[in-house]
Scaffold this active site. Sequence first.
Site, PDB file in Angstrom:
ATOM      1  N   LYS A  74      28.560  32.901  28.199  1.00 13.27           N
ATOM      2  CA  LYS A  74      29.886  33.055  27.604  1.00 13.27           C
ATOM      3  C   LYS A  74      29.942  32.471  26.188  1.00 13.27           C
ATOM      4  O   LYS A  74      29.025  31.756  25.768  1.00 13.27           O
ATOM      5  CB  LYS A  74      30.915  32.374  28.516  1.00 13.27           C
ATOM      6  CG  LYS A  74      31.067  33.036  29.897  1.00 13.27           C
ATOM      7  CD  LYS A  74      32.115  32.304  30.730  1.00 13.27           C
ATOM      8  CE  LYS A  74      32.346  32.962  32.084  1.00 13.27           C
ATOM      9  NZ  LYS A  74      33.419  32.263  32.843  1.00 13.27           N
ATOM     10  N   TYR A 133      37.645  41.187  34.954  1.00 12.83           N
ATOM     11  CA  TYR A 133      38.520  40.165  35.543  1.00 12.83           C
ATOM     12  C   TYR A 133      39.765  40.797  36.165  1.00 12.83           C
ATOM     13  O   TYR A 133      40.843  40.203  36.137  1.00 12.83           O
ATOM     14  CB  TYR A 133      38.887  39.113  34.490  1.00 12.83           C
ATOM     15  CG  TYR A 133      37.741  38.172  34.137  1.00 12.83           C
ATOM     16  CD1 TYR A 133      37.004  37.531  35.131  1.00 12.83           C
ATOM     17  CD2 TYR A 133      37.407  37.912  32.813  1.00 12.83           C
ATOM     18  CE1 TYR A 133      35.955  36.673  34.817  1.00 12.83           C
ATOM     19  CE2 TYR A 133      36.361  37.051  32.485  1.00 12.83           C
ATOM     20  CZ  TYR A 133      35.645  36.431  33.500  1.00 12.83           C
ATOM     21  OH  TYR A 133      34.616  35.567  33.190  1.00 12.83           O
ATOM     22  N   PHE A 137      46.875  32.593  33.138  1.00 13.47           N
ATOM     23  CA  PHE A 137      45.825  32.241  32.173  1.00 13.47           C
ATOM     24  C   PHE A 137      45.004  33.445  31.699  1.00 13.47           C
ATOM     25  O   PHE A 137      44.062  33.284  30.932  1.00 13.47           O
ATOM     26  CB  PHE A 137      44.899  31.162  32.750  1.00 13.47           C
ATOM     27  CG  PHE A 137      44.203  31.552  34.045  1.00 13.47           C
ATOM     28  CD1 PHE A 137      43.045  32.328  34.033  1.00 13.47           C
ATOM     29  CD2 PHE A 137      44.710  31.133  35.270  1.00 13.47           C
ATOM     30  CE1 PHE A 137      42.402  32.684  35.217  1.00 13.47           C
ATOM     31  CE2 PHE A 137      44.066  31.486  36.465  1.00 13.47           C
ATOM     32  CZ  PHE A 137      42.923  32.267  36.432  1.00 13.47           C
ATOM     33  N   ARG A 194      24.504  31.326  41.606  1.00 12.79           N
ATOM     34  CA  ARG A 194      25.797  30.624  41.734  1.00 12.79           C
ATOM     35  C   ARG A 194      25.586  29.134  42.018  1.00 12.79           C
ATOM     36  O   ARG A 194      26.349  28.295  41.549  1.00 12.79           O
ATOM     37  CB  ARG A 194      26.630  31.246  42.862  1.00 12.79           C
ATOM     38  CG  ARG A 194      27.105  32.664  42.617  1.00 12.79           C
ATOM     39  CD  ARG A 194      28.266  32.805  41.684  1.00 12.79           C
ATOM     40  NE  ARG A 194      29.477  32.139  42.086  1.00 12.79           N
ATOM     41  CZ  ARG A 194      30.665  32.340  41.509  1.00 12.79           C
ATOM     42  NH1 ARG A 194      30.794  33.233  40.522  1.00 12.79           N
ATOM     43  NH2 ARG A 194      31.720  31.680  41.890  1.00 12.79           N
ATOM     44  N   THR A 239      33.499  26.970  39.918  1.00  9.24           N
ATOM     45  CA  THR A 239      34.263  27.476  38.768  1.00  9.24           C
ATOM     46  C   THR A 239      34.767  26.356  37.873  1.00  9.24           C
ATOM     47  O   THR A 239      34.663  26.445  36.640  1.00  9.24           O
ATOM     48  CB  THR A 239      35.464  28.307  39.300  1.00  9.24           C
ATOM     49  OG1 THR A 239      34.959  29.316  40.180  1.00  9.24           O
ATOM     50  CG2 THR A 239      36.242  28.952  38.165  1.00  9.24           C
ATOM     51  N   ARG A 265      27.410  24.126  35.004  1.00  8.73           N
ATOM     52  CA  ARG A 265      28.802  23.803  34.666  1.00  8.73           C
ATOM     53  C   ARG A 265      29.036  22.299  34.697  1.00  8.73           C
ATOM     54  O   ARG A 265      29.774  21.764  33.865  1.00  8.73           O
ATOM     55  CB  ARG A 265      29.750  24.558  35.603  1.00  8.73           C
ATOM     56  CG  ARG A 265      29.831  26.045  35.252  1.00  8.73           C
ATOM     57  CD  ARG A 265      30.553  26.845  36.317  1.00  8.73           C
ATOM     58  NE  ARG A 265      30.857  28.204  35.882  1.00  8.73           N
ATOM     59  CZ  ARG A 265      31.276  29.162  36.697  1.00  8.73           C
ATOM     60  NH1 ARG A 265      31.431  28.923  37.986  1.00  8.73           N
ATOM     61  NH2 ARG A 265      31.530  30.373  36.225  1.00  8.73           N
ATOM     62  N   ASN A 319      33.665  27.469  30.891  1.00  9.05           N
ATOM     63  CA  ASN A 319      32.682  27.044  31.893  1.00  9.05           C
ATOM     64  C   ASN A 319      31.312  27.694  31.727  1.00  9.05           C
ATOM     65  O   ASN A 319      30.567  27.878  32.680  1.00  9.05           O
ATOM     66  CB  ASN A 319      33.248  27.215  33.307  1.00  9.05           C
ATOM     67  CG  ASN A 319      33.526  28.659  33.652  1.00  9.05           C
ATOM     68  OD1 ASN A 319      33.241  29.560  32.861  1.00  9.05           O
ATOM     69  ND2 ASN A 319      34.056  28.902  34.836  1.00  9.05           N
ATOM     70  N   HIS A 337      28.897  33.124  33.477  1.00  7.99           N
ATOM     71  CA  HIS A 337      29.382  33.913  34.620  1.00  7.99           C
ATOM     72  C   HIS A 337      28.188  34.340  35.456  1.00  7.99           C
ATOM     73  O   HIS A 337      27.136  34.663  34.910  1.00  7.99           O
ATOM     74  CB  HIS A 337      30.119  35.158  34.122  1.00  7.99           C
ATOM     75  CG  HIS A 337      30.364  36.155  35.213  1.00  7.99           C
ATOM     76  ND1 HIS A 337      31.457  36.090  36.047  1.00  7.99           N
ATOM     77  CD2 HIS A 337      29.636  37.225  35.643  1.00  7.99           C
ATOM     78  CE1 HIS A 337      31.402  37.074  36.924  1.00  7.99           C
ATOM     79  NE2 HIS A 337      30.303  37.776  36.707  1.00  7.99           N
ATOM     80  N   GLU A 365      29.074  45.028  38.526  1.00  8.75           N
ATOM     81  CA  GLU A 365      28.976  44.358  37.220  1.00  8.75           C
ATOM     82  C   GLU A 365      27.729  44.807  36.455  1.00  8.75           C
ATOM     83  O   GLU A 365      27.783  44.977  35.235  1.00  8.75           O
ATOM     84  CB  GLU A 365      28.979  42.838  37.423  1.00  8.75           C
ATOM     85  CG  GLU A 365      30.348  42.350  37.896  1.00  8.75           C
ATOM     86  CD  GLU A 365      30.400  40.868  38.241  1.00  8.75           C
ATOM     87  OE1 GLU A 365      29.367  40.172  38.134  1.00  8.75           O
ATOM     88  OE2 GLU A 365      31.500  40.413  38.620  1.00  8.75           O
TER      89      GLU A 365
END
Length: 140
Positions: free
Chosen positions: A10, A50, A58, A86, A92, A103, A115, A118, A129
């Site tokens: 990100k 998303y 948010f 993950r 998250t 993270r 964070n 993804h 995705e």
Amino acid sequence: MTEKTLVILKPDCMEKKLAGTVLARFEAADLEVKACKMIRMTDPVLREHYAHLIDKPFFGFLSNYMKRNPVIVLVLEGENAIATTRKILGPTKSADAPAGTIRGDFGDKEIVTFNICHASDSPESATAEISRFFKPEEVF
Ligand code: TYD
């Protein structure tokens, strides 16, 4: 089971110059890069990516952050790649993420949005995705 998963480095990951560090952690877990590109996110792609968050207060803040600088999109492959990725990433909320996770080590402890990375959370989302960001011939 060998799986593929989608990872996004990100904007905060890129701004903090952590792309190499983050990718090295995935590679150290025997995940292999099968596709890679640098892009700038757009509103239509973010509304799709998303979609489950579109009604959250948010969402606008999240979209603006995801567009503020280019990102690196990757397909990683390996044994149980979805769960492994993950786990290495952590939960998250970076404030809840243990030290040693991406993270936990690099995410913003105050602003959940920032964070770092993804990763797809299920086989269904990984498939959707990967095809959102890559043509079949771009995945090696
Ligand atoms: P989500 O899909 O719930 O988590 P994950 O990225 O771990 O799969 O949320 C997507 C992103 O939305 C998350 O990485 C950061 C952002 N986000 C916020 O900005 N605020 C929040 O309260 C939550 C839950 C998520």
